[in-house]
Design a protein around this motif. Structure first.
Motif, PDB file in Angstrom:
ATOM      1  N   PRO A 129      -1.175   0.018  17.013  1.00 54.30           N
ATOM      2  CA  PRO A 129      -1.327  -0.508  15.645  1.00 54.30           C
ATOM      3  C   PRO A 129      -1.438   0.579  14.584  1.00 54.30           C
ATOM      4  N   ILE A 148       3.087  -3.150   8.005  1.00 55.23           N
ATOM      5  CA  ILE A 148       2.312  -4.277   8.517  1.00 55.23           C
ATOM      6  C   ILE A 148       1.125  -4.630   7.631  1.00 55.23           C
ATOM      7  N   ALA A 202      -4.001  -6.230   8.745  1.00 59.93           N
ATOM      8  CA  ALA A 202      -3.660  -6.321  10.163  1.00 59.93           C
ATOM      9  C   ALA A 202      -4.281  -5.178  10.950  1.00 59.93           C
ATOM     10  N   LEU A 206       0.639  -9.020  12.857  1.00 58.14           N
ATOM     11  CA  LEU A 206       1.714  -8.092  13.204  1.00 58.14           C
ATOM     12  C   LEU A 206       2.989  -8.840  13.568  1.00 58.14           C
ATOM     13  N   THR A 255       4.744 -10.355  10.472  1.00 53.41           N
ATOM     14  CA  THR A 255       5.099  -9.469   9.363  1.00 53.41           C
ATOM     15  C   THR A 255       6.594  -9.547   9.086  1.00 53.41           C
TER      16      THR A 255
END
Length: 728
Positions: free
Chosen positions: A453, A531, A535, A568, A571
């Motif tokens: 991430p 993103i 998130a 995510l 998106t």
């Protein structure tokens, strides 16, 4: 007999009887009291380690300062936190004082307030006011740093300069072509030159790299390129920049002893100099999840310190007289600490390297004192020290990735099932080796999950096969390549290092082969649009809860992780991307292909457009957009989004256009995008994004289906490094 009725309160209570209305505040107070009591009992049962959470709260305070935009907001939040801490510290109930809860609330409030104040003070002390506008200047300067980048065909000089036009000393970064460079332009030299200077660039697009923010904390007021030749006023003295010259000399020596790509990688390991690494090798290492091996980080510093520790320990243990009279772990730790500090200084003493050195020294201290070296408290202490010294590092990928990886490793190896799996037992060496290999792979997989991430947020792409590549690459670098480089450098003192250099080159060629093979596999790279901050914050919150909490309550961390995963997965790429100057524009088609106004492969602007559009396909010229009508001056494009149709007008030149014709074209368009200043008579139906608009907003990301416009300015506020897209 008459029935007695309870009087009703006529206003503000929803028609409740008078006695019920009077009891409602007491019921609310009782409910809040029960909640406080339950929270207190939960804290008593959990037995969690409070130290790491205080560091998390300190980091939250730093993050709040970056997220909030104005001075009054920072002051209001800091004051509110102080009030909360004071009330929590002195408030007591009639029945019990809830000591754990009050202490937790007060400590959290103080830690957050301290983080906010530390970054606020740091910004005020080190922030460098950028120059007002692009300019050509003649500078009288002293070289502070020199960074060779032969792969880019240049050398970067960071200088302290004074110019009459500015009237104040400034710190400037200048790019010097290799054909105009000289070894005399080293750290400490006094030079004079003319340069084209620009204010540090803000993000090109929402979600793009914010160099202006980094320059603010590094003290850079401008960047630019050399115009003409450099005049050497005074050469560097023998005492100035000694460590920097040692680093440069070591890098040149390694590249001279080992040719090709292997030599550039070896120079990065030995001196921290990555400037000679070829672009294709750097990209392959990135897409294979091996970039961390190129930056002098915890792996390299730890390898040097560990090697020094065990060599000293084993060597001194050969002398019984000394071993019986001296605490060998303490002496070995001292020697290893010196080796780690020396290596950190030699490789440039950059913030990530210093951060790694601090962590490694804390581990050494724990070993010397007989304490557990791999604990969350040690990680939290290292993070707190780094954030106290460099609070701005919190928002950078280096800090986030390195500590996310360390937290993942410590949490994994402190878990009960993992401890049981790695516990010593009666078995063959082959089975023991197999368990270690399995654990190495699992560790790499957990690290990839933890980092993905963060990597996607900052770089919009991540290598998905890094866990597999690191199983081989990390042991290869740690136990083969780096020791061979060290041995080769030592043997060079005797003129006998050639065999060791050959072996080191073979190991590094193998490393590059692994990188290129991994990066070339189908699906090796995941590319996503920007993103968004929410998130990644959900991922971080869930990950920290899973790592730092204990017992069944830690499973609650999966909740934020699932929310982050949903954000995510959902998106969407922007429909239109407009760079900060309006000269570079990208439209994302229904099939995800990117159409660009200026097709310049490899340019910084196009690379950003491709990344933030979340595509790997080569961009297509805007003239090939379905239904596009283009002239040398403008392109008119119909954009279909669901059931809605939009007409976009984009300028292509700065030639003078008849105002009436332009006004008529603007009237028919929903969106007009131009790098020039458009007259007031140009009035599109929704958005006029011309030079005047972009100077206030910065780059744009336009979402047609939601009718939203995301701007760079929305995330900047009144922080010192933001002065609009133009820098003026």
């Amino acid at each position: 007999m008459a029935t007695q009725r309870t009087p009703m309160v006529p206003f503000g209570d929803g028609g409740l009887p008078a006695d019920a209305a009077m009891q409602r505040p007491w019921r609310m107070r009782a409910a809040m009291s029960r909640l406080a009591g339950q929270t207190e009992a939960f804290l008593d049962r959990s037995g969690f380690d409070r130290g790491p959470w205080l560091t998390v709260c300190f980091a939250c305070g730093i993050g709040i300062w970056f997220a909030l935009h104005d001075l009054w907001q920072w002051g209001a939040i800091a004051l509110a936190l102080v009030i909360v801490a004071t009330v929590a510290a002195f408030y007591k109930r009639e029945q019990g004082s809830l000591p754990n809860l009050r202490l937790a609330v007060a400590a959290v409030a103080i830690a957050i307030a301290l983080g906010l104040m530390v970054i606020w003070a740091r910004s005020a002390m080190v922030g460098a006011e950028p120059i007002d506008h692009p300019a050509m200047m003649t500078l009288d300067a002293r070289i502070l740093e020199r960074e060779e980048q032969p792969a880019e065909g240049r050398v970067r000089l960071i200088v302290a300069a004074r110019d009459g036009e500015i009237g104040r000393p400034i710190k400037v970064r200048i790019n010097v072509p290799l054909d105009r460079d000289s070894p005399e332009y080293s750290t400490g030299a006094h030079i004079r030159f003319k340069a084209r200077l620009m204010p540090p660039a803000p993000p090109l697009l929402p979600g793009a790299y914010d160099f202006a923010r980094r320059a603010w904390f590094e003290g850079l007021a401008a960047t630019g390129s050399l115009a003409g030749e450099i005049e050497l006023v005074e050469p560097a003295t023998s005492s100035s920049g000694r460590i920097a010259r040692m680093q440069e000399g070591l890098s040149r020596h390694v590249r001279a002893r080992l040719d090709g790509s292997a030599g550039t990688i070896a120079a990065a390991f030995a001196s921290g100099d990555r400037g000679a690494i070829a672009t294709q090798d750097d990209a392959a290492m990135r897409d294979a999840g091996l970039t961390h091996l190129l930056s002098i980080s915890g792996l390299h510093v730890s390898a040097v310190i560990a090697a020094a520790y065990f060599l000293v320990m084993k060597s001194l243990a050969l002398f019984p007289w000394l071993a019986l009279r001296v605490r060998l772990p303490l002496l070995s730790a001292a020697v290893a600490a010196g080796a780690g500090i020396g290596y950190t200084l030699l490789t440039g003493a950059e913030v990530p390297t210093v951060r790694s050195c601090i962590g490694a020294l804390l581990v050494l201290g724990a070993l010397a004192l007989g304490r557990e070296p791999l604990s969350m408290r040690m990680v939290a202490l290292a993070a707190a020290i780094v954030l106290l010294l460099w609070p701005e590092s919190l928002v950078g990928p280096s800090f986030q990735m390195s500590f996310a990886a360390v937290i993942a490793i410590v949490a994994l190896h402190n878990a009960g099932p993992v401890r049981d799996f790695l516990a010593s037992r009666e078995e063959s060496w082959l089975r023991r080796l197999g368990r270690r290999v399995v654990m190495l792979f699992v560790t790499g997989l957990v690290i990839e999950i933890a980092l993905t991430p963060i990597v996607l947020f900052h770089f919009h792409r991540a290598g998905l096969y890094g866990a597999f590549a690191n199983v081989i690459a990390i042991p290869l670098v740690t136990f083969v390549s780096m020791p061979l480089i060290a041995v080769a450098l030592l043997l060079d003192l005797l003129g006998a290092g050639a065999p060791a250099w050959w072996l080191a080159g073979q190991s590094l060629d193998l490393l590059l082969s692994i990188a290129h093979l991994t990066a070339s596999q189908p699906g090796a790279v995941k590319v996503v649009p920007h993103i968004g901050l929410p998130a990644v914050l959900f991922f971080v919150a869930g990950g920290l809860w899973l790592a730092l909490w204990r017992g069944r309550a830690r499973l609650a961390g999966f909740g934020p992780v699932l929310v982050g995963s949903f954000l995510l997965a959902t998106t969407a790429a922007p429909d239109i991307l407009v760079a900060r100057d309006g000269a570079d524009v990208g439209l994302v088609g229904e099939d995800g292909r990117l159409f660009v106004l200026r097709d310049e492969p490899g340019s910084y602007a196009q690379d950003n457009l491709v990344e933030l559009a979340g595509t790997e396909a080569a961009p297509i010229d805007l003239e090939r957009w379905p239904g596009a009508r283009c002239s040398p001056d403008f392109c008119s494009l119909p954009v279909q989004k669901g059931e809605s149709s939009w007409f976009v007008l984009i300028s292509r030149s700065r030639e003078l256009i008849d105002e009436r014709a332009l006004a008529a074209a603007c009237e028919r368009a929903d969106i007009v995008i131009s790098e020039r200043w458009l007259p007031r008579s140009c009035r599109p139906k929704w958005l006029k994004s011309d030079r005047r608009f972009l100077e206030r907003s910065g780059g744009l990301a336009i979402y047609l289906d939601k009718g939203e416009i995301e701007t760079v300015a929305q995330g900047q506020g009144s922080h010192g490094w933001w002065k609009g897209a133009s820098g003026g």
